[in-house]
Design a protein around this motif. Structure first.
Motif, PDB file in Angstrom:
ATOM      1  N   PHE A  71       3.767   7.374   7.177  1.00  0.00           N
ATOM      2  CA  PHE A  71       2.732   8.506   6.543  1.00  0.00           C
ATOM      3  C   PHE A  71       1.981   7.611   5.856  1.00  0.00           C
ATOM      4  N   THR A  72       0.587   8.400   5.322  1.00  0.00           N
ATOM      5  CA  THR A  72      -0.101   7.350   5.145  1.00  0.00           C
ATOM      6  C   THR A  72      -0.970   7.833   4.264  1.00  0.00           C
ATOM      7  N   LYS A  73      -1.873   8.124   3.393  1.00  0.00           N
ATOM      8  CA  LYS A  73      -2.733   9.212   2.660  1.00  0.00           C
ATOM      9  C   LYS A  73      -4.137   8.492   2.770  1.00  0.00           C
ATOM     10  N   THR A  74      -5.028   9.166   3.305  1.00  0.00           N
ATOM     11  CA  THR A  74      -6.320   8.874   3.444  1.00  0.00           C
ATOM     12  C   THR A  74      -7.589   9.205   2.995  1.00  0.00           C
ATOM     13  N   ALA A  75      -7.132  10.466   2.660  1.00  0.00           N
ATOM     14  CA  ALA A  75      -7.735  11.861   1.844  1.00  0.00           C
ATOM     15  C   ALA A  75      -7.007  12.600   1.184  1.00  0.00           C
ATOM     16  N   ALA A  76      -7.768  13.812   0.812  1.00  0.00           N
ATOM     17  CA  ALA A  76      -6.884  14.769  -0.456  1.00  0.00           C
ATOM     18  C   ALA A  76      -6.451  16.040   1.474  1.00  0.00           C
ATOM     19  N   GLY A  77      -5.269  16.218   1.378  1.00  0.00           N
ATOM     20  CA  GLY A  77      -5.043  17.061   2.232  1.00  0.00           C
ATOM     21  C   GLY A  77      -4.869  16.879   3.646  1.00  0.00           C
ATOM     22  N   THR A  78      -4.717  15.131   4.179  1.00  0.00           N
ATOM     23  CA  THR A  78      -5.234  14.095   4.733  1.00  0.00           C
ATOM     24  C   THR A  78      -4.457  12.665   5.295  1.00  0.00           C
ATOM     25  N   TRP A  79      -3.486  13.117   6.203  1.00  0.00           N
ATOM     26  CA  TRP A  79      -2.201  11.645   6.363  1.00  0.00           C
ATOM     27  C   TRP A  79      -2.758  11.255   7.623  1.00  0.00           C
ATOM     28  N   ASP A  80      -2.352   9.788   7.892  1.00  0.00           N
ATOM     29  CA  ASP A  80      -1.965   9.501   8.577  1.00  0.00           C
ATOM     30  C   ASP A  80      -1.181   8.498   9.155  1.00  0.00           C
ATOM     31  N   VAL A  81      -0.344   9.061  10.323  1.00  0.00           N
ATOM     32  CA  VAL A  81       0.891   9.457  10.716  1.00  0.00           C
ATOM     33  C   VAL A  81       1.074   7.793  11.854  1.00  0.00           C
ATOM     34  N   ALA A  82       1.927   7.215  12.049  1.00  0.00           N
ATOM     35  CA  ALA A  82       1.646   6.048  13.260  1.00  0.00           C
ATOM     36  C   ALA A  82       3.332   5.921  13.554  1.00  0.00           C
ATOM     37  N   VAL A  83       3.680   5.435  14.644  1.00  0.00           N
ATOM     38  CA  VAL A  83       4.753   4.867  15.071  1.00  0.00           C
ATOM     39  C   VAL A  83       5.149   3.928  15.687  1.00  0.00           C
ATOM     40  N   PHE A  84       5.830   2.932  15.499  1.00  0.00           N
ATOM     41  CA  PHE A  84       6.072   1.034  16.152  1.00  0.00           C
ATOM     42  C   PHE A  84       8.175   1.267  16.165  1.00  0.00           C
ATOM     43  N   ASP A  85       7.459   0.764  17.364  1.00  0.00           N
ATOM     44  CA  ASP A  85       9.311   0.155  16.997  1.00  0.00           C
ATOM     45  C   ASP A  85       9.134  -1.253  15.989  1.00  0.00           C
ATOM     46  N   GLN A  86      10.910  -0.934  16.141  1.00  0.00           N
ATOM     47  CA  GLN A  86      11.448  -1.541  14.500  1.00  0.00           C
ATOM     48  C   GLN A  86      11.446  -3.356  15.330  1.00  0.00           C
ATOM     49  N   SER A  87      11.526  -3.000  16.711  1.00  0.00           N
ATOM     50  CA  SER A  87      12.295  -4.215  17.270  1.00  0.00           C
ATOM     51  C   SER A  87      10.879  -5.332  17.068  1.00  0.00           C
ATOM     52  N   LYS A  88       9.756  -5.022  17.085  1.00  0.00           N
ATOM     53  CA  LYS A  88       8.852  -5.639  17.232  1.00  0.00           C
ATOM     54  C   LYS A  88       8.089  -6.701  16.359  1.00  0.00           C
TER      55      LYS A  88
ATOM     56  N   GLY B 117       9.407 -11.443   8.207  1.00  0.00           N
ATOM     57  CA  GLY B 117       8.610 -11.384   6.765  1.00  0.00           C
ATOM     58  C   GLY B 117       8.147 -10.128   6.715  1.00  0.00           C
ATOM     59  N   GLY B 118       7.431  -9.140   7.692  1.00  0.00           N
ATOM     60  CA  GLY B 118       6.095  -8.502   7.489  1.00  0.00           C
ATOM     61  C   GLY B 118       6.321  -7.484   7.169  1.00  0.00           C
ATOM     62  N   PRO B 119       6.245  -6.922   7.444  1.00  0.00           N
ATOM     63  CA  PRO B 119       6.551  -5.781   9.182  1.00  0.00           C
ATOM     64  C   PRO B 119       5.506  -5.635   9.903  1.00  0.00           C
ATOM     65  N   PHE B 120       4.224  -5.820   9.169  1.00  0.00           N
ATOM     66  CA  PHE B 120       3.040  -5.725  10.087  1.00  0.00           C
ATOM     67  C   PHE B 120       2.355  -7.414  10.632  1.00  0.00           C
ATOM     68  N   PRO B 121       1.599  -7.471  11.486  1.00  0.00           N
ATOM     69  CA  PRO B 121       1.753  -6.498  12.317  1.00  0.00           C
ATOM     70  C   PRO B 121       2.519  -6.117  13.538  1.00  0.00           C
ATOM     71  N   TYR B 122       2.716  -5.199  14.306  1.00  0.00           N
ATOM     72  CA  TYR B 122       4.213  -5.049  14.981  1.00  0.00           C
ATOM     73  C   TYR B 122       3.333  -5.714  16.896  1.00  0.00           C
ATOM     74  N   THR B 123       3.780  -6.276  17.222  1.00  0.00           N
ATOM     75  CA  THR B 123       3.842  -6.308  18.752  1.00  0.00           C
ATOM     76  C   THR B 123       3.928  -5.992  19.422  1.00  0.00           C
ATOM     77  N   GLY B 124       2.605  -5.352  19.605  1.00  0.00           N
ATOM     78  CA  GLY B 124       2.143  -4.415  21.377  1.00  0.00           C
ATOM     79  C   GLY B 124       1.217  -3.595  20.368  1.00  0.00           C
ATOM     80  N   GLY B 125       1.419  -2.737  18.968  1.00  0.00           N
ATOM     81  CA  GLY B 125       0.840  -2.026  17.989  1.00  0.00           C
ATOM     82  C   GLY B 125       1.456  -1.358  18.037  1.00  0.00           C
ATOM     83  N   PRO B 126       0.761  -0.017  17.618  1.00  0.00           N
ATOM     84  CA  PRO B 126       2.065   1.478  16.694  1.00  0.00           C
ATOM     85  C   PRO B 126       2.616   2.134  18.735  1.00  0.00           C
ATOM     86  N   LEU B 127       3.296   2.983  18.869  1.00  0.00           N
ATOM     87  CA  LEU B 127       3.863   3.434  19.802  1.00  0.00           C
ATOM     88  C   LEU B 127       2.953   5.048  20.237  1.00  0.00           C
TER      89      LEU B 127
END
Length: 416
Positions: free
Chosen positions: A213-230, A234-244
Motif C-alpha cells: 500500500f503506497t500513499k500517492t496523494a491525500a486520500g489516494t493510495w496505490d495497492v499492488a500484489v506480487f508473488d513473493q517467490s519472484k 536482496g530486493g524485494p524489487f524488482p519482482y520477476t514478471g511484475g505485479p499480479l
C-alpha cells in the motif's frame, strides 16, 4: 341361504380379527425398530341386499392403516451419522438398484466405500456441493446422489476469494513520484505499508503474496500484489514478471473507501482470486491489517458434522471446514396414505399425492437432528389390549360359525 350366510359372516369376522392380530404381532415385534410406524385395522360393515322378509347376513371389511404421521420419541446417541427428524418430512434413500424410497429410519453408518447406509441397507441420498451451493428439485428425486465420505481421501481446494481489512494511516507521507510506486516494479520502488498473505494453488500448495500500500496523494493510495517467490535477491524489487495486479484506492473525508473496493488476480498455479478490500479505512491511527482467504492445502478429514439444515460438513486436520452435501427432506400431501415397504421405507401411492422435495426448516418440514434416532411409535400396552379384544371377538365369531354348523347338521338330519 340364511344359515350359509350366517357361517360366511362368522368366517368374515374371524378373518377380520385375524388381520387385526397380524398387525398387533407386527407392531409388538417391531416395538424397538428405529423409525417403525405401527399398523392398525379399521373395520367397515358389508351389507347384503335383503329381499322380502328374508335377511341376508353380510360381513365385515378390513382396511389397513399405517400411523406414519404419528411420530416416535427421539433418543440421543453418540454417533454423528445417526439422524432423526424433529417435525415433518422423510429422508430420501435408495436401494442397491438405485430405486428411491422415503424413510424416517436414520441409523446410518459408513460402509466400505464411505456411503452412509442404514440398518436395512438403504443408502442416504443428498445434493452435492461439488458444483456449488445445491438447490432442491422440488417435484422429483433427480439430482440426488449417495452420500459418500472417505476418511482416507485427501483434498485440496484452490483459493478463489478473500478479504483484507485494516487501516491505512491518514498521516503518512505521500510518495509523489508515480514511477517509484510498487506497481511500477522499479528497483528503487518505495511503499508506505506492506503485508503478506498465504493463498493456495490448484494442488493445495501454499503461495505467499506480498501486498503493498503506497500513499500517492491525500486520500489516494496505490495497492499492488506480487508473488513473493519472484522477489529479487536482496530486493524485494524488482519482482520477476511484475505485479499480479494493481489498483488505485480512494478515501473520502471521513476515511471511508469509495470507488474501487476489490482487486482480482490469478494465483500462480491456481485460480482467479478476488480480494475484497471493503474493510479498509483511512483514519488517524497506525497501520493495521487482517485478512483471510478460502481454500486449503492437502488434508485428511478429521471429523464430520451435520447441521440442523442437513448440511454435511467435513473438518480437515488443518482446521478448515468444507460443506460436502446437503440432505433434503421429502414430503407428500397425505403421508398416512404412503405404501409401506420392507426396511421401514415408503413409496408414494395415488392416494398419498406426489413427492415434494425441500430442505429442513422450509415450510412445514422439520429440522434434522444429528446424534439422535426416532423410536418406534408402538405403544405396547395398547397392542396388548387390542390383542385381548381381538382374541375375544375371534372366539365369538367362531361360535357363530359353530352354531351355524350345528344348525346345518340338524337340518340335514331331518331327512333321517
Amino acid at each position: 341361504m340364511s344359515l350359509y350366510g350366517m357361517m360366511r359372516t362368522g368366517v368374515s369376522g374371524m378373518n377380520a380379527q385375524a388381520n387385526r392380530l397380524s398387525t398387533v404381532a407386527d407392531n409388538i415385534a417391531n416395538s424397538d425398530t428405529t423409525g417403525y410406524k405401527r399398523s392398525s385395522i379399521e373395520f367397515s360393515s358389508l351389507v347384503m341386499p335383503t329381499t322380502g322378509g328374508a335377511y341376508n347376513s353380510g360381513g365385515v371389511n378390513s382396511t389397513i392403516r399405517t400411523a406414519i404421521t404419528d411420530r416416535g420419541d427421539l433418543k440421543g446417541t453418540t454417533s454423528v451419522s445417526d439422524l432423526a427428524i424433529r417435525g415433518d418430512g422423510f429422508f430420501v434413500v435408495q436401494d442397491s438398484s438405485g430405486t428411491p424410497y422415503m424413510t424416517r429410519a436414520g441409523s446410518f453408518v459408513p460402509d466400505a466405500q464411505g456411503r452412509l447406509v442404514n440398518a436395512a441397507g438403504y443408502q442416504l441420498m443428498a445434493y452435492s456441493y461439488a458444483n456449488g451451493v445445491p438447490a432442491a428439485t422440488v417435484n422429483g428425486f433427480q439430482g440426488l446422489v449417495p452420500v459418500q465420505i472417505s476418511d482416507g481421501k485427501m483434498t485440496a481446494t484452490p483459493s478463489t476469494s478473500g478479504t483484507f481489512s485494516g487501516n491505512l494511516p491518514s498521516g503518512a507521507n505521500a510518495i509523489v513520484a508515480p514511477a517509484t510506486a510498487p506497481s511500477g516494479n522499479a528497483a528503487t520502488a518505495q511503499y508506505t505499508n506492506k503485508s503478506s498473505m498465504v493463498v493456495y494453488d490448484n494442488l493445495g500448495n501454499k503461495v505467499m503474496v506480498d501486498i503493498y500500500f503506497t500513499k500517492t496523494a491525500a486520500g489516494t493510495w496505490d495497492v499492488a500484489v506480487f508473488d513473493q517467490s519472484k522477489a529479487a535477491a536482496g530486493g524485494p524489487f524488482p519482482y520477476t514478471g511484475g505485479p499480479l495486479t494493481s489498483a488505485t484506492l480512494n478515501f473520502d473525508g471521513t476515511g471511508k473507501l469509495t470507488g474501487t473496493d476489490s482487486v482480482t488476480f490469478t494465483v500462480p498455479g491456481g485460480a482467479s482470486l478476488k480480494l475484497d478490500l471493503k474493510g479498509l479505512s483511512q483514519i488517524g491511527t497506525g497501520y493495521t491489517a487482517t485478512g483471510q482467504v478460502n481454500g486449503n492445502g492437502p488434508s485428511n478429514i478429521e471429523k464430520v458434522t451435520i447441521g440442523k439444515d442437513g448440511t454435511i460438513y467435513a473438518q480437515y486436520q488443518d482446521g478448515s471446514t468444507k460443506p460436502l452435501y446437503k440432505i433434503p427432506l421429502a414430503d407428500v400431501p397425505s403421508p398416512d396414505r404412503l405404501i409401506q415397504q420392507s426396511g421401514n421405507v415408503f413409496t408414494q401411492s395415488p392416494d398419498s399425492g406426489d413427492v415434494q422435495i425441500g430442505f429442513a426448516g422450509e415450510g412445514k418440514r422439520g429440522e434434522i437432528i444429528s446424534g439422535a434416532l426416532e423410536n418406534s411409535n408402538v405403544d405396547i400396552a395398547e397392542e396388548l389390549t387390542n390383542m385381548i379384544s381381538s382374541q375375544r371377538s375371534y372366539t365369538a365369531n367362531s361360535k357363530v360359525f359353530q352354531t351355524g354348523s350345528e344348525l346345518m347338521d340338524i337340518l340335514v338330519n331331518l331327512k333321517r
